[in-house]
Design an enzyme around this catalytic site. Structure first.
Site, PDB file in Angstrom:
ATOM      1  CG  HIS A  90     -22.378   5.668  14.818  1.00  0.00           C
ATOM      2  ND1 HIS A  90     -21.604   5.114  13.832  1.00  0.00           N
ATOM      3  CD2 HIS A  90     -23.289   6.460  14.177  1.00  0.00           C
ATOM      4  CE1 HIS A  90     -22.027   5.535  12.643  1.00  0.00           C
ATOM      5  NE2 HIS A  90     -23.058   6.351  12.829  1.00  0.00           N
TER       6      HIS A  90
ATOM      7  NE  ARG B 207     -20.315   6.435   8.185  1.00  0.00           N
ATOM      8  CZ  ARG B 207     -21.510   6.697   8.696  1.00  0.00           C
ATOM      9  NH1 ARG B 207     -21.628   7.535   9.713  1.00  0.00           N
ATOM     10  NH2 ARG B 207     -22.596   6.124   8.204  1.00  0.00           N
TER      11      ARG B 207
HETATM   12  P1  NAP Z   1     -24.451  14.515   1.983  1.00  0.00           P
HETATM   13  O1  NAP Z   1     -25.783  15.154   1.791  1.00  0.00           O
HETATM   14  O2  NAP Z   1     -23.980  13.507   0.988  1.00  0.00           O
HETATM   15  O3  NAP Z   1     -23.383  15.688   2.103  1.00  0.00           O
HETATM   16  C1  NAP Z   1     -22.003  15.443   2.048  1.00  0.00           C
HETATM   17  C2  NAP Z   1     -21.291  16.800   2.016  1.00  0.00           C
HETATM   18  O4  NAP Z   1     -19.873  16.543   1.989  1.00  0.00           O
HETATM   19  C3  NAP Z   1     -21.615  17.617   0.763  1.00  0.00           C
HETATM   20  O5  NAP Z   1     -21.680  18.969   1.088  1.00  0.00           O
HETATM   21  C4  NAP Z   1     -20.393  17.343  -0.144  1.00  0.00           C
HETATM   22  O6  NAP Z   1     -20.106  18.396  -1.041  1.00  0.00           O
HETATM   23  C5  NAP Z   1     -19.299  17.240   0.894  1.00  0.00           C
HETATM   24  N1  NAP Z   1     -18.161  16.475   0.373  1.00  0.00           N
HETATM   25  C6  NAP Z   1     -18.114  15.149   0.075  1.00  0.00           C
HETATM   26  N2  NAP Z   1     -16.888  14.822  -0.376  1.00  0.00           N
HETATM   27  C7  NAP Z   1     -16.160  15.951  -0.366  1.00  0.00           C
HETATM   28  C8  NAP Z   1     -14.822  16.260  -0.703  1.00  0.00           C
HETATM   29  N3  NAP Z   1     -13.991  15.316  -1.160  1.00  0.00           N
HETATM   30  N4  NAP Z   1     -14.403  17.534  -0.575  1.00  0.00           N
HETATM   31  C9  NAP Z   1     -15.240  18.490  -0.118  1.00  0.00           C
HETATM   32  N5  NAP Z   1     -16.520  18.262   0.238  1.00  0.00           N
HETATM   33  C10 NAP Z   1     -16.969  17.006   0.112  1.00  0.00           C
HETATM   34  O7  NAP Z   1     -24.383  13.776   3.401  1.00  0.00           O
HETATM   35  P2  NAP Z   1     -25.261  14.080   4.688  1.00  0.00           P
HETATM   36  O8  NAP Z   1     -26.602  13.467   4.560  1.00  0.00           O
HETATM   37  O9  NAP Z   1     -25.163  15.535   5.002  1.00  0.00           O
HETATM   38  O10 NAP Z   1     -24.460  13.232   5.765  1.00  0.00           O
HETATM   39  C11 NAP Z   1     -23.070  13.486   5.999  1.00  0.00           C
HETATM   40  C12 NAP Z   1     -22.464  12.326   6.748  1.00  0.00           C
HETATM   41  O11 NAP Z   1     -22.884  12.330   8.110  1.00  0.00           O
HETATM   42  C13 NAP Z   1     -22.899  10.949   6.234  1.00  0.00           C
HETATM   43  O12 NAP Z   1     -22.140  10.553   5.104  1.00  0.00           O
HETATM   44  C14 NAP Z   1     -22.622  10.070   7.428  1.00  0.00           C
HETATM   45  O13 NAP Z   1     -21.314   9.555   7.301  1.00  0.00           O
HETATM   46  C15 NAP Z   1     -22.693  11.024   8.615  1.00  0.00           C
HETATM   47  N6  NAP Z   1     -23.817  10.710   9.519  1.00  0.00           N
HETATM   48  C16 NAP Z   1     -23.545  10.384  10.811  1.00  0.00           C
HETATM   49  C17 NAP Z   1     -24.583  10.116  11.687  1.00  0.00           C
HETATM   50  C18 NAP Z   1     -24.303   9.813  13.121  1.00  0.00           C
HETATM   51  O14 NAP Z   1     -25.220   9.402  13.849  1.00  0.00           O
HETATM   52  N7  NAP Z   1     -23.088  10.005  13.596  1.00  0.00           N
HETATM   53  C19 NAP Z   1     -25.913  10.157  11.239  1.00  0.00           C
HETATM   54  C20 NAP Z   1     -26.162  10.499   9.915  1.00  0.00           C
HETATM   55  C21 NAP Z   1     -25.101  10.771   9.059  1.00  0.00           C
HETATM   56  P3  NAP Z   1     -21.135  18.766  -2.246  1.00  0.00           P
HETATM   57  O15 NAP Z   1     -22.373  19.284  -1.561  1.00  0.00           O
HETATM   58  O16 NAP Z   1     -20.438  19.811  -2.998  1.00  0.00           O
HETATM   59  O17 NAP Z   1     -21.361  17.470  -2.979  1.00  0.00           O
END
Ligand code: NAP
Length: 309
Positions: free
Chosen positions: A273, A225
């Site tokens: 994006h 993000r």
């Molecule tokens: P997710 O499963 O919620 O994983 C988030 C990760 O971030 C987890 O490992 C979490 O730790 C870690 N995290 C969150 N807050 C933290 C903090 N304050 N300190 C340290 N670690 C932290 O999300 P996801 O499905 O992998 O997706 C990640 C992001 O990718 C989405 O939120 C979205 O913004 C982005 N995205 C972008 C696209 C694009 O096309 N550009 C597409 C899809 C997603 P824990 O595991 O310990 O909870």
């Protein structure tokens, strides 16, 4: 069962057809169809909905976010806080995200950025590429997408480390947690990839101080993000030569304004994006399975509203 769909920028005919295929017994309708006042949905499938939707729809039993990042829906005024919020957990997106990150890693890791610059000068000059094992890759976020990206890069033979809120055990990945480890983590990243969600804790996490903690000549890849990366600090770090380049898919302001200085930086790759688009069939398969589980009173992972992801 009634299902409401609203997807800003998504093709509603395709989505409605897919909903009707996956959930043939449901009455599925689109928000823009002009719904009768007494038609109330049980479940809403949403991407950037208007706030009025929640004023009209008062019987919702769950909200499905048609993407992985829930920041837009969480910050929408009027969202019924008591209604569970469920997001896409991979649903085919990890495959795209792995490809996006690998493209960036190869671009910089194999010196394609330097060959492109040489091409502009009509120069034929082979460079000594770094070995995969000596290129240190760091993943911020090891969730549904980050963990898959880590596994795919690990299979390519790169040295990997990851930073997350809770410790992880992923083969070949050194796990770091907590703010106190962040600078030490960053100091070991030749390429850092951001896959953190947009939350109050991750806002401007990669600021001037954090970018300075990266080794000289490091690269930032951001498909997570835009709010996590301070773009002014990034430009300063590129200007000073501390950073070699960046690959950016997401921005705090989207679209990135045409006059933004990043557009004309040759060492920066910008994509609109598109790193990991939502896939209709895979998304609907997950949502249909989740609805069935909810109907049967079984557990379905929900967004933790306190943590904001
Ligand atoms: P997710 O499963 O919620 O994983 C988030 C990760 O971030 C987890 O490992 C979490 O730790 C870690 N995290 C969150 N807050 C933290 C903090 N304050 N300190 C340290 N670690 C932290 O999300 P996801 O499905 O992998 O997706 C990640 C992001 O990718 C989405 O939120 C979205 O913004 C982005 N995205 C972008 C696209 C694009 O096309 N550009 C597409 C899809 C997603 P824990 O595991 O310990 O909870």
């Amino acid at each position: 069962m009634n299902i409401l769909f609203h997807g800003q920028g998504l093709d509603s005919d395709t989505w409605l057809a897919a909903i009707r295929t996956q959930l043939p017994n449901a009455d599925a309708r689109c928000w823009s169809d002009g719904l009768p006042n007494d038609w109330q949905a049980d479940y809403a499938l949403l991407w950037h909905p208007p706030a009025e939707l929640f004023q009209q729809q008062t019987r919702l039993r769950a909200l499905f976010n048609l993407g992985a990042g829930v920041d837009a829906l969480l910050s929408l005024p009027g969202r019924p806080v008591e209604v569970p919020l469920i997001r896409l957990r991979n649903a085919g997106m990890a495959h795209w995200m792995c490809q996006y990150v690998l493209y960036g890693v190869l671009h910089f890791g194999r010196d394609f950025d330097r060959y492109r610059a040489q091409q502009q000068q009509h120069q034929w000059r082979p460079l000594q590429s770094r070995s995969r094992e000596s290129l240190r890759l760091g993943l911020l976020g090891l969730g549904a997408l980050g963990a898959e990206v880590a596994c795919s890069l690990q299979r390519q033979g790169y040295a990997l480390q990851g930073w997350s809120r809770s410790p992880k055990s992923i083969e070949g990945v050194d796990s770091y947690t907590g703010q106190q480890c962040l600078d030490s983590f960053l100091s070991r990243c030749d390429i850092v990839v951001n896959l953190l969600p947009a939350t109050r804790d991750t806002h401007n996490l990669l600021d001037a101080e954090r970018l300075a903690a990266l080794p000289s000549g490091a690269v930032v890849i951001n498909p997570g993000r835009g709010s996590t990366l301070d773009l002014d600090a990034l430009l300063d770090a590129l200007d000073s030569g501390h950073l070699r380049g960046a690959m950016l898919d997401v921005f705090a302001e989207e679209p990135l304004p045409p006059e933004h200085p990043l557009w004309s930086r040759p060492e920066v790759i910008i994509t609109p994006h598109v790193a990991a688009p939502t896939l209709v069939t895979e998304a609907l398969e997950q949502i249909a399975a989740d609805i069935e589980a909810l109907e049967q009173g079984r557990f379905v992972p929900r967004v933790d509203v306190e943590k904001e992801y």
